[in-house]
Design an enzyme around this catalytic site. Structure first.
Site, PDB file in Angstrom:
ATOM      1  CG  ASP A 128      -2.004   1.014   1.189  1.00  0.00           C
ATOM      2  OD1 ASP A 128      -1.785   2.105   0.616  1.00  0.00           O
ATOM      3  OD2 ASP A 128      -3.090   0.736   1.725  1.00  0.00           O
ATOM      4  CB  THR A 207       1.977  -9.978  -7.645  1.00  0.00           C
ATOM      5  OG1 THR A 207       1.781  -8.716  -8.296  1.00  0.00           O
ATOM      6  CG2 THR A 207       3.264  -9.936  -6.831  1.00  0.00           C
ATOM      7  CD  GLU A 208      -2.323 -13.277  -7.558  1.00  0.00           C
ATOM      8  OE1 GLU A 208      -2.570 -14.412  -7.137  1.00  0.00           O
ATOM      9  OE2 GLU A 208      -1.538 -12.499  -6.984  1.00  0.00           O
TER      10      GLU A 208
END
Length: 228
Positions: A128, A207-208
């Site tokens: 984040d 990663t996705e």
């Protein structure tokens, strides 16, 4: 984006032993014993497994693939959000890599879980960005967290960092340098970098989130920070 809480998720996560490490604090300083038990081997200094720790595994595509492709290491993924952790563990159940375990924890608690020098590498993938200045201390590359990693990352250990957020990347480069880490393999557009094939495997395993946004042409920023 806040995930919708799905009833029964917590109960389902706990059904997936041995992927989930319950009460991980009990293994502080003894993770090689845990690993030996998981792999059904006898722990010896010669056969020590490197511990590679991903902080914030999301849906687990990255760590599951890395565990499959690098069985010589033991991979531990930490995640607090139960809905995505469940997906990561279900993927582990399907792929069956024995050198993988998950921690259902707040990253703030990792200093109570790993002893000094016990972790060989840390992976921060698309954390984040906390874009507001007043939230800077929540960024996982803020010096407050770097001080925590220093407590259990071995000397010479590496933090592998990826993000699509340029402001976070610039901030992180400065934090690493100002807090005594040296930098390697710094790139502002990873998947168009002519040196990509020479980077370590984790640079190429996506990663996705990374896969989705790199397909749209969005640059991915990456670096490795090395603890002296």
């Amino acid at each position: 984006m806040r995930l919708r809480r799905i009833p029964g998720t917590r109960e389902r996560i706990r059904q997936y032993a041995p992927w989930l490490v319950e009460e991980p604090q009990q293994w502080q300083g003894r993770w090689q014993e845990y690993i030996a038990g998981r792999l059904e081997t006898t722990p010896t200094p010669v056969e020590r497994k490197e511990i590679h720790l991903e902080l914030g595994v999301g849906r687990g595509r990255f760590i599951n693939q890395m565990a499959q492709e690098q069985p010589q290491h033991f991979w531990i993924g930490a995640e607090l959000r139960e809905e995505v952790l469940l997906t990561a563990i279900e993927r582990a159940e399907k792929w069956q890599a024995p050198n993988l375990a998950f921690l259902w924890i707040d990253i703030e608690t990792t200093t109570d879980i790993f002893a000094h020098g016990e972790v060989d590498a840390i992976y921060l993938n698309f954390s984040d960005p906390w874009p507001k200045d007043r939230h800077a201390k929540r960024r996982l590359t803020h010096r407050r967290f770097l001080d925590r990693y220093r407590q259990y990352l071995k000397p010479g250990g590496k933090i592998h960092f990826k993000t699509d957020n340029r402001d976070l990347f610039d901030f992180s480069l400065e934090e690493f340098k100002e807090n005594g880490f040296s930098l390697e393999a710094v790139t502002f557009d990873l998947h168009k970098d002519p040196n990509l094939s020479s980077y370590d495997l984790s640079a190429r395993v996506m990663t996705e989130y990374e896969n989705r946004f790199s397909q749209k042409g969005q640059p991915i920023h990456r670096c490795i920070a090395v603890l002296p």
